[in-house]
Design an enzyme around this catalytic site. Structure first.
Site, PDB file in Angstrom:
ATOM      1  N   LYS A  95       0.892  -1.225  -0.072  1.00 50.33           N
ATOM      2  CA  LYS A  95       0.028  -0.096  -0.142  1.00 50.33           C
ATOM      3  C   LYS A  95       0.944   1.242   0.099  1.00 50.33           C
ATOM      4  CE  LYS A  95      -3.557  -0.255   2.982  1.00 50.33           C
ATOM      5  NZ  LYS A  95      -4.404  -0.117   4.022  1.00 50.33           N
ATOM      6  N   LYS A 107       2.635  -3.724  11.489  1.00 55.80           N
ATOM      7  CA  LYS A 107       1.373  -4.085  12.201  1.00 55.80           C
ATOM      8  C   LYS A 107       1.574  -4.336  13.431  1.00 55.80           C
ATOM      9  CE  LYS A 107      -2.909  -3.161  10.735  1.00 55.80           C
ATOM     10  NZ  LYS A 107      -3.293  -2.152  10.003  1.00 55.80           N
ATOM     11  N   THR A 191      -9.480   8.054   6.098  1.00 53.05           N
ATOM     12  CA  THR A 191      -9.646   6.785   5.238  1.00 53.05           C
ATOM     13  C   THR A 191     -11.116   6.551   4.770  1.00 53.05           C
ATOM     14  OG1 THR A 191      -8.244   5.815   7.063  1.00 53.05           O
ATOM     15  CG2 THR A 191      -9.472   4.302   5.660  1.00 53.05           C
ATOM     16  N   ASN A 222     -14.863   3.679  12.478  1.00 53.32           N
ATOM     17  CA  ASN A 222     -14.365   4.924  11.751  1.00 53.32           C
ATOM     18  C   ASN A 222     -14.492   5.062  10.298  1.00 53.32           C
ATOM     19  OD1 ASN A 222     -12.643   7.443  12.251  1.00 53.32           O
ATOM     20  ND2 ASN A 222     -11.242   6.296  11.039  1.00 53.32           N
ATOM     21  N   SER A 352      -1.779   9.934   7.727  1.00 50.58           N
ATOM     22  CA  SER A 352      -0.741   9.627   8.736  1.00 50.58           C
ATOM     23  C   SER A 352       0.736  10.058   8.178  1.00 50.58           C
ATOM     24  CB  SER A 352      -0.828   8.133   8.983  1.00 50.58           C
ATOM     25  OG  SER A 352      -1.812   7.675   9.737  1.00 50.58           O
TER      26      SER A 352
END
Length: 419
Positions: A95, A107, A191, A222, A352
């Protein structure tokens, strides 16, 4: 032999195999590109409110640091294991490379059922997890972010814990913080906004008028809630939504602003309406123009893929579609337009990145600039994916992942192998 296992990791490996075959990557290069650089497993003991001590298992996987620090969310959920975390880190690498960010993927997570702990216990667990991570993370090594089960408050606790150990405030160690603690305007919405923006771009490609279009949203956290709100503002009718508590369906269109306020107040869509209650198992196969799976991985399997009745499949979640389902979607390619997860939900990591840059520079932007820059990056990546898919006559997921994998491979090859 590997420490990673489970259906989500197997899915990431399967997807990479497809891309590696397509790019004709030599077998002796593949493991270096695919396998994570390092994985950390930690014990996180905390004092419970009743005076007892409980120990939770935490993880962090850093996929590669070839292009810069690793970047990725931290998930607090009972499903979390090292295999799931590794898969999500790998997807984050493709990504970041696809949208041109100077990051590798990472992660993290803690295996915990949040319904069983209090707010004070959540703070203790958040701080203990970050304290255990300090030897392995840093603003130029690994930058954390929120994910399922974590939020701005948890990021503030992470940042404060790290800063206490450094003896100075280090806002750039995490993103997704409150604006009052060095966060950026527009991050919370980023997002979901990106998902909706790309869905609208595809509607334009397909000559579908947003004012007459319908959408279904699976997952109302979210990502799903902001995607729903943005699509609603574009003029689409949101005819169904679901979350972990159930589903709502109204062919005339749900009152999304009111539903978003209800979910924010009560923590879910439960209790919003008994009359509109619907079977959540059927939500993915409702007829609609835009379908947004914004919940968990692997919700669209081959059987569900056969029954999809959408024109645009906008993957708000990570890994919502299994490799078996992808084979079905390939056969149905003319019927629906797939926006793959590594592009569709990349608005979060894009903003981010903006937050990290602003923290490093101590120079903050207005929300209009944040959103404008986000959309510009999404447009560029979308155009590249579309161009690659058409030129090579390949599915959108293959095109998007091929671009990401190529960039990581090229960076590794040009740097060489040390020592």
């Amino acid at each position: 032999m590997t420490v990673y296992s489970g259906p989500v990791f197997d899915m990431a490996v399967n997807q990479f195999g497809v891309i590696a075959n397509h790019l004709e990557i030599p077998m002796d290069e593949r493991d270096r590109i695919l396998m994570p650089k390092r994985a950390i497993t930690v014990s996180c003991p905390i004092h419970r409110d009743d005076g007892t001590v409980a120990v939770y298992e935490g993880y962090r996987v850093q996929h590669h640091l070839t292009l810069g620090p690793t970047k990725g969310g931290t998930r607090f959920a009972p499903s979390v294991d090292i295999g799931e975390v590794a898969a999500l880190a790998i997807w984050m690498s493709w990504k970041c490379a696809l949208v041109g960010l100077p990051y590798g993927g990472a992660k993290g997570g803690v295996n915990v059922d949040l319904s069983t702990i209090s707010k004070r216990e959540l703070e203790a667990l958040s701080r203990r997890y970050m304290q255990e991570m300090i030897p392995f993370v840093g603003p130029h090594t690994d930058v954390m972010a929120p994910d399922m089960g974590t939020n701005e408050q948890v990021m503030a606790w992470f940042m404060d814990t790290y800063s206490m150990y450094q003896g100075q405030t280090v806002t750039e160690i995490v993103t997704g913080k409150p604006v009052s603690s060095g966060g950026t305007l527009g991050r919370r919405e980023a997002t979901g906004r990106g998902v909706a923006y790309l869905a609208r771009r595809v509607l334009k490609e397909l000559s579908i008028n947003p004012g007459t279009a319908t959408a279904v949203i699976q997952g109302f956290g979210n990502v799903g809630s902001y995607a729903a709100l943005e699509l609603h503002q574009y003029g689409l009718k949101i005819v169904a939504v679901s979350d972990h508590t159930g589903a709502l369906h109204d062919p005339a269109g749900l009152d999304i602003p009111t539903l978003v306020r209800h979910a924010a107040t009560h923590g879910s869509i439960a209790g919003f309406s008994n009359e509109l209650a619907f079977d959540p198992e059927q939500i993915l196969t409702l007829s609609c123009d835009v379908l947004v799976p914004a919940a968990m991985e692997r919700v669209i399997d081959a059987k569900v893929a056969e029954k999809l009745k959408c024109r645009v499949l906008a993957e708000g979640a990570n890994g919502p579609t299994t490799p078996e389902a992808d084979l079905v979607l390939e056969k149905r390619q003319g019927e629906m337009f797939l926006i793959p997860d590594i592009l569709c939900n990349s608005g979060g990591v894009v903003v981010s990145y903006f937050e990290w840059v602003q923290d490093l520079q101590q120079l903050f932007w207005e929300e209009e600039e944040v959103t404008r820059r986000e959309y510009a990056i999404l447009d560029r990546a979308f155009d590249q994916m579309l161009q690659r898919a058409k030129a090579d006559k390949i599915p959108h997921r293959t095109a998007a992942m091929a671009i990401g994998v190529e960039k990581v491979r090229a960076a590794k090859n040009v740097r060489g192998l040390f020592p």
